[in-house]
Scaffold this motif. Structure first.
Motif, PDB file in Angstrom:
ATOM      1  N   MET A 129      -6.476   3.232 -19.485  1.00 54.24           N
ATOM      2  CA  MET A 129      -6.399   2.984 -18.061  1.00 54.24           C
ATOM      3  C   MET A 129      -5.261   3.837 -17.520  1.00 54.24           C
ATOM      4  O   MET A 129      -4.195   3.908 -18.125  1.00 54.24           O
ATOM      5  CB  MET A 129      -6.129   1.485 -17.848  1.00 54.24           C
ATOM      6  N   SER A 130      -5.498   4.474 -16.405  1.00 52.59           N
ATOM      7  CA  SER A 130      -4.437   5.272 -15.792  1.00 52.59           C
ATOM      8  C   SER A 130      -3.432   4.347 -15.107  1.00 52.59           C
ATOM      9  O   SER A 130      -3.728   3.188 -14.808  1.00 52.59           O
ATOM     10  CB  SER A 130      -5.024   6.241 -14.766  1.00 52.59           C
ATOM     11  N   ALA A 131      -2.239   4.887 -14.851  1.00 51.50           N
ATOM     12  CA  ALA A 131      -1.223   4.108 -14.154  1.00 51.50           C
ATOM     13  C   ALA A 131      -1.713   3.703 -12.766  1.00 51.50           C
ATOM     14  O   ALA A 131      -1.470   2.580 -12.315  1.00 51.50           O
ATOM     15  CB  ALA A 131       0.075   4.903 -14.062  1.00 51.50           C
ATOM     16  N   ALA A 132      -2.431   4.587 -12.103  1.00 52.70           N
ATOM     17  CA  ALA A 132      -2.966   4.269 -10.773  1.00 52.70           C
ATOM     18  C   ALA A 132      -3.989   3.139 -10.859  1.00 52.70           C
ATOM     19  O   ALA A 132      -3.992   2.234 -10.020  1.00 52.70           O
ATOM     20  CB  ALA A 132      -3.595   5.511 -10.146  1.00 52.70           C
ATOM     21  N   GLU A 133      -4.863   3.185 -11.866  1.00 51.59           N
ATOM     22  CA  GLU A 133      -5.848   2.114 -12.044  1.00 51.59           C
ATOM     23  C   GLU A 133      -5.151   0.788 -12.331  1.00 51.59           C
ATOM     24  O   GLU A 133      -5.553  -0.256 -11.815  1.00 51.59           O
ATOM     25  CB  GLU A 133      -6.806   2.449 -13.189  1.00 51.59           C
ATOM     26  N   ALA A 134      -4.099   0.836 -13.152  1.00 52.31           N
ATOM     27  CA  ALA A 134      -3.346  -0.384 -13.460  1.00 52.31           C
ATOM     28  C   ALA A 134      -2.694  -0.943 -12.205  1.00 52.31           C
ATOM     29  O   ALA A 134      -2.705  -2.153 -11.973  1.00 52.31           O
ATOM     30  CB  ALA A 134      -2.299  -0.091 -14.533  1.00 52.31           C
ATOM     31  N   LYS A 135      -2.126  -0.066 -11.397  1.00 53.96           N
ATOM     32  CA  LYS A 135      -1.471  -0.491 -10.158  1.00 53.96           C
ATOM     33  C   LYS A 135      -2.482  -1.100  -9.184  1.00 53.96           C
ATOM     34  O   LYS A 135      -2.250  -2.165  -8.621  1.00 53.96           O
ATOM     35  CB  LYS A 135      -0.775   0.705  -9.504  1.00 53.96           C
ATOM     36  N   ILE A 141      -1.723   2.198 -21.031  1.00 55.49           N
ATOM     37  CA  ILE A 141      -1.575   2.766 -19.693  1.00 55.49           C
ATOM     38  C   ILE A 141      -1.125   4.219 -19.836  1.00 55.49           C
ATOM     39  O   ILE A 141      -0.122   4.498 -20.503  1.00 55.49           O
ATOM     40  CB  ILE A 141      -0.539   1.982 -18.854  1.00 55.49           C
ATOM     41  N   GLU A 142      -1.869   5.102 -19.199  1.00 51.12           N
ATOM     42  CA  GLU A 142      -1.577   6.531 -19.269  1.00 51.12           C
ATOM     43  C   GLU A 142      -0.999   7.041 -17.958  1.00 51.12           C
ATOM     44  O   GLU A 142      -1.375   6.585 -16.886  1.00 51.12           O
ATOM     45  CB  GLU A 142      -2.856   7.320 -19.547  1.00 51.12           C
ATOM     46  N   LYS A 143      -0.101   7.985 -18.084  1.00 55.02           N
ATOM     47  CA  LYS A 143       0.444   8.687 -16.928  1.00 55.02           C
ATOM     48  C   LYS A 143       0.372  10.173 -17.258  1.00 55.02           C
ATOM     49  O   LYS A 143       0.877  10.593 -18.300  1.00 55.02           O
ATOM     50  CB  LYS A 143       1.884   8.245 -16.671  1.00 55.02           C
ATOM     51  N   HIS A 144      -0.291  10.915 -16.418  1.00 54.54           N
ATOM     52  CA  HIS A 144      -0.500  12.351 -16.636  1.00 54.54           C
ATOM     53  C   HIS A 144      -1.183  12.607 -17.979  1.00 54.54           C
ATOM     54  O   HIS A 144      -0.829  13.539 -18.705  1.00 54.54           O
ATOM     55  CB  HIS A 144       0.817  13.128 -16.542  1.00 54.54           C
ATOM     56  N   GLY A 145      -2.131  11.717 -18.339  1.00 56.89           N
ATOM     57  CA  GLY A 145      -2.919  11.902 -19.550  1.00 56.89           C
ATOM     58  C   GLY A 145      -2.224  11.520 -20.842  1.00 56.89           C
ATOM     59  O   GLY A 145      -2.765  11.717 -21.924  1.00 56.89           O
ATOM     60  N   ARG A 146      -1.032  10.939 -20.756  1.00 55.44           N
ATOM     61  CA  ARG A 146      -0.272  10.537 -21.935  1.00 55.44           C
ATOM     62  C   ARG A 146       0.001   9.040 -21.891  1.00 55.44           C
ATOM     63  O   ARG A 146       0.427   8.520 -20.863  1.00 55.44           O
ATOM     64  CB  ARG A 146       1.058  11.302 -21.953  1.00 55.44           C
ATOM     65  N   VAL A 147      -0.266   8.326 -22.993  1.00 59.02           N
ATOM     66  CA  VAL A 147      -0.009   6.883 -23.039  1.00 59.02           C
ATOM     67  C   VAL A 147       1.498   6.659 -22.960  1.00 59.02           C
ATOM     68  O   VAL A 147       2.264   7.239 -23.737  1.00 59.02           O
ATOM     69  CB  VAL A 147      -0.575   6.240 -24.325  1.00 59.02           C
ATOM     70  N   VAL A 148       1.908   5.820 -21.993  1.00 59.54           N
ATOM     71  CA  VAL A 148       3.334   5.567 -21.792  1.00 59.54           C
ATOM     72  C   VAL A 148       3.731   4.119 -22.063  1.00 59.54           C
ATOM     73  O   VAL A 148       4.885   3.858 -22.413  1.00 59.54           O
ATOM     74  CB  VAL A 148       3.795   5.997 -20.377  1.00 59.54           C
ATOM     75  N   VAL A 149       2.797   3.191 -21.897  1.00 59.90           N
ATOM     76  CA  VAL A 149       3.075   1.773 -22.193  1.00 59.90           C
ATOM     77  C   VAL A 149       1.795   1.095 -22.664  1.00 59.90           C
ATOM     78  O   VAL A 149       0.691   1.588 -22.435  1.00 59.90           O
ATOM     79  CB  VAL A 149       3.649   0.996 -20.978  1.00 59.90           C
ATOM     80  N   VAL A 150       2.002  -0.053 -23.307  1.00 63.73           N
ATOM     81  CA  VAL A 150       0.887  -0.903 -23.713  1.00 63.73           C
ATOM     82  C   VAL A 150       1.173  -2.300 -23.183  1.00 63.73           C
ATOM     83  O   VAL A 150       2.286  -2.817 -23.355  1.00 63.73           O
ATOM     84  CB  VAL A 150       0.732  -0.942 -25.250  1.00 63.73           C
ATOM     85  N   VAL A 151       0.202  -2.907 -22.538  1.00 62.86           N
ATOM     86  CA  VAL A 151       0.332  -4.272 -22.024  1.00 62.86           C
ATOM     87  C   VAL A 151      -0.419  -5.185 -22.974  1.00 62.86           C
ATOM     88  O   VAL A 151      -1.582  -4.929 -23.302  1.00 62.86           O
ATOM     89  CB  VAL A 151      -0.250  -4.390 -20.595  1.00 62.86           C
ATOM     90  N   ILE A 152       0.266  -6.239 -23.450  1.00 64.63           N
ATOM     91  CA  ILE A 152      -0.352  -7.180 -24.383  1.00 64.63           C
ATOM     92  C   ILE A 152      -0.159  -8.606 -23.880  1.00 64.63           C
ATOM     93  O   ILE A 152       0.699  -8.878 -23.041  1.00 64.63           O
ATOM     94  CB  ILE A 152       0.239  -7.046 -25.803  1.00 64.63           C
ATOM     95  N   SER A 153      -0.958  -9.509 -24.425  1.00 65.19           N
ATOM     96  CA  SER A 153      -0.859 -10.920 -24.043  1.00 65.19           C
ATOM     97  C   SER A 153       0.445 -11.510 -24.569  1.00 65.19           C
ATOM     98  O   SER A 153       1.051 -10.998 -25.516  1.00 65.19           O
ATOM     99  CB  SER A 153      -2.031 -11.705 -24.626  1.00 65.19           C
TER     100      SER A 153
END
Length: 51
Positions: free
Chosen positions: A1-7, A24-36
């Motif tokens: 998911m892109s950062a924009a899609e997440a937002k 979560i990707e920003k500029h095509g690079r994974v920058v974070v992972v959201v977990i439960s």
């Protein structure tokens, strides 16, 4: 998911993350992972056993 899609789809991202990690990707690079919270707590317990 892109950062924009997440937002723009924050609620949807939370719903997905309750069942599986969301990368979560920003500029095509994974920058974070959201977990439960359950996955997070499981990781913290496992980490405590290691240290």
């Amino acid at each position: 998911m892109s950062a924009a899609e997440a937002k723009n789809g924050f609620g949807q991202m939370i719903d997905i993350a309750r069942h599986e990690p969301v990368r979560i990707e920003k500029h095509g690079r994974v920058v974070v992972v959201v977990i439960s919270i359950e996955d997070y707590e499981r990781l913290m317990r496992a980490n405590a056993l290691i240290h």
